[in-house]
Design an enzyme around this catalytic site. Structure first.
Site, PDB file in Angstrom:
ATOM      1  N   SER A  77       0.760  -1.087   0.128  1.00 28.33           N
ATOM      2  CA  SER A  77       0.002  -0.361  -0.446  1.00 28.33           C
ATOM      3  C   SER A  77       0.879   0.874  -0.589  1.00 28.33           C
ATOM      4  O   SER A  77       1.887   1.535   0.471  1.00 28.33           O
ATOM      5  CB  SER A  77      -0.804  -0.035   1.018  1.00 28.33           C
TER       6      SER A  77
HETATM    7  C1  LIG Z   1      -2.705  -4.080  -0.114  1.00 27.90           C
HETATM    8  S1  LIG Z   1      -2.561  -5.560  -0.039  1.00 27.90           S
HETATM    9  C2  LIG Z   1      -2.085  -5.431   1.363  1.00 27.90           C
HETATM   10  C3  LIG Z   1      -1.020  -4.836   1.192  1.00 27.90           C
HETATM   11  C4  LIG Z   1      -0.114  -4.707   2.994  1.00 27.90           C
HETATM   12  N1  LIG Z   1      -0.714  -4.715   4.563  1.00 27.90           N
HETATM   13  C5  LIG Z   1       1.188  -4.232   3.143  1.00 27.90           C
HETATM   14  O1  LIG Z   1       1.937  -3.840   4.155  1.00 27.90           O
HETATM   15  O2  LIG Z   1       1.632  -3.259   2.277  1.00 27.90           O
HETATM   16  C6  LIG Z   1      -4.091  -6.664   0.502  1.00 27.90           C
HETATM   17  C7  LIG Z   1      -3.580  -8.273   0.593  1.00 27.90           C
HETATM   18  O3  LIG Z   1      -5.108  -8.326   1.386  1.00 27.90           O
HETATM   19  C8  LIG Z   1      -4.780 -10.315   1.161  1.00 27.90           C
HETATM   20  N2  LIG Z   1      -6.611 -10.418   1.219  1.00 27.90           N
HETATM   21  C9  LIG Z   1      -7.225 -10.395   0.521  1.00 27.90           C
HETATM   22  N3  LIG Z   1      -8.111 -11.274   0.166  1.00 27.90           N
HETATM   23  C10 LIG Z   1      -8.097 -11.257   2.289  1.00 27.90           C
HETATM   24  C11 LIG Z   1      -8.914 -12.137   3.173  1.00 27.90           C
HETATM   25  N4  LIG Z   1      -9.969 -12.752   2.761  1.00 27.90           N
HETATM   26  N5  LIG Z   1      -7.994 -13.115   4.307  1.00 27.90           N
HETATM   27  C12 LIG Z   1      -6.996 -12.158   3.886  1.00 27.90           C
HETATM   28  N6  LIG Z   1      -6.421 -10.975   3.455  1.00 27.90           N
HETATM   29  C13 LIG Z   1      -6.505 -11.172   1.748  1.00 27.90           C
HETATM   30  C14 LIG Z   1      -4.866 -10.380  -0.211  1.00 27.90           C
HETATM   31  O4  LIG Z   1      -3.991 -11.248  -0.549  1.00 27.90           O
HETATM   32  C15 LIG Z   1      -3.560  -8.671  -0.148  1.00 27.90           C
HETATM   33  O5  LIG Z   1      -1.775  -9.318   0.169  1.00 27.90           O
END
Ligand SMILES: C[S@@+](CC[C@H](N)C(=O)[O-])C[C@H]1O[C@@H](n2cnc3c(N)ncnc32)[C@H](O)[C@@H]1O
Length: 401
Positions: A77
């Site tokens: 992000s």
């Molecule tokens: C924007 S990224 C996370 C960015 C991260 N927190 C960082 O440190 O920059 C969003 C993440 O959410 C995960 N995600 C989507 N649906 C999810 C779910 N149901 N449970 C856990 N993770 C999920 C995706 O695989 C993705 O890696």
């Protein structure tokens, strides 16, 4: 190549210091504690495939994973958004924190904020994401952060209750496991999507309900798994689409497409068009049959649909008619006036309803942060009042000051 053509090579430490200064100037960071966390974590080491310049850019995301259609399912992000959410979270030393949606860097910031007497668990549905996060966390010296592969819809019960749950994928609902997994005074910071527009909302637990303390515009990749959004989309024609997640909306695609071929009705509100994200939220939540209208540049260039739809605009949808917001320059003020464009047999009545909302917002609610969100778990009432959104596990009710 002359010496002036040589790209400047920046030291990551310098880039990090300048990122922290810029985060403060742009109101991403507002407290010394969050500034210190951003100054401490070597952000570039969590984005091994990107240049340090990109990793330390305030507003850029770094792709981590794409699906088969080339859509991003995981990104690092943008620093500004992470800072805003960490400020909303008000993370204290010794807290027990769950991050849903992993990547490593945000978990490292959280670890800096809770310190060695606290704990951070970071869960992701995608094993590849967790493998990279784990590697980066260990290499950057954050081996104390726990990483878990699971669908975050179910929380991480082993480790609950959490003082804070911070969700970093766009959620459509608040599943029971998140509320059950919070301490009595716990907080959830979650990007909640309503009819195609997302706000990062800081919710505090209030018994079995949640009540918001703050919210801010946010963009995130969507939640996957069991909690994925229940949305309907209709392509009216090439380059024109409607999306909605509201059960009250009937998407009669042929009738709505036909409406676009009928003459335009315009109404002007006399009200200033400003604070666009706040107005957008108000409209999305107060239109009785809300949808989001998207138009491609070629459609806007053809004059069929106004430029307001290029990035999506709240629309009021009847069975065979549609109204949406537009704007025009106001020569007297040098700003813009908001207005409505409508098409179809009910164009006049939809345009009247819509323009009343534009005026009501301008007269009564036109300020940042005027909305309070309440999440009530359990079945929805049979008739949903305006300002209420039905979800799988409960209802989001929004009141305006
Ligand atoms: C924007 S990224 C996370 C960015 C991260 N927190 C960082 O440190 O920059 C969003 C993440 O959410 C995960 N995600 C989507 N649906 C999810 C779910 N149901 N449970 C856990 N993770 C999920 C995706 O695989 C993705 O890696």
């Amino acid at each position: 190549m002359t010496s002036t053509d040589t790209p400047a090579v920046h030291d990551p430490d310098e880039l990090r210091a300048s990122m922290v200064r810029a985060l403060r100037e742009q109101d991403g960071v507002t407290t010394d504690r969050v500034a210190a966390a951003f100054a401490m974590v070597p952000r570039h080491r969590f984005a091994p495939a990107a240049s340090p310049e990109v990793a330390y850019n305030l507003h850029r995301t770094v792709p981590v994973k794409l699906d088969q259609r080339g859509q991003e399912t995981s990104v690092m992000s943008a620093a500004h958004l992470q800072a805003v959410m960490l400020e909303q979270a008000e993370v204290q030393a010794s807290m027990n924190v769950l991050e849903i949606g992993s990547g490593g860097v945000n978990a490292a910031y959280l670890y800096e904020l809770v310190g060695s007497t606290g704990s951070v668990t970071s869960v992701d549905i995608d094993r590849d994401v967790i493998d990279q996060a784990r590697r980066c966390l260990d290499e950057a010296g954050y081996s104390q952060v726990r990483t878990v592969v699971a669908d975050g819809e179910n929380g991480v019960p082993d480790g609950a209750p959490y003082d804070l749950i911070i969700v970093t994928a766009a959620a459509w609902d608040i599943p029971p496991a998140w509320i059950a997994g919070l301490t009595e005074k716990g907080r959830i910071v979650v990007p909640l999507t309503i009819c195609g527009t997302t706000r990062s909302i800081a919710f505090d637990r209030d018994g079995e309900e949640l009540v918001s303390r703050s919210y801010s515009l946010a963009h995130f990749v969507p939640m996957q798994g069991e909690g994925a959004a229940e949305e309907r989309k209709g392509m009216l024609r090439d380059g024109v689409a409607l999306q909605t997640d509201d059960v009250r909306v009937t998407l009669d695609v042929p009738a709505l497409n036909h409406a676009l071929d009928t003459p335009k009705t315009e109404r002007w509100s006399g009200a200033a068009y400003d604070l666009p994200d706040e107005l957008e939220l108000f409209l999305t939540l107060n239109l009785p049959h809300p949808a989001r209208l998207h138009a491609a540049p070629s459609i806007v260039d053809s004059g069929l649909i106004e430029a307001s739809a290029l990035k999506g605009v709240p629309a009021l949808v009847g069975r065979d008619s549609i109204a949406y917001r537009t704007r025009r320059e106001n020569e007297e003020t040098g700003g813009f006036e908001s207005g409505v464009v409508a098409h179809g047999p009910q164009a006049d009545s939809l345009a009247d309803q819509y323009v009343d909302l534009l005026r009501s917002w301008a007269q009564k609610h036109r300020r940042r942060g005027a909305a309070t969100f309440r999440y009530r778990p359990g079945p929805a009432p049979t008739s949903l009042p305006t300002g209420t959104v039905m979800r799988r596990h409960g209802v989001v009710a929004v009141a305006w000051d």
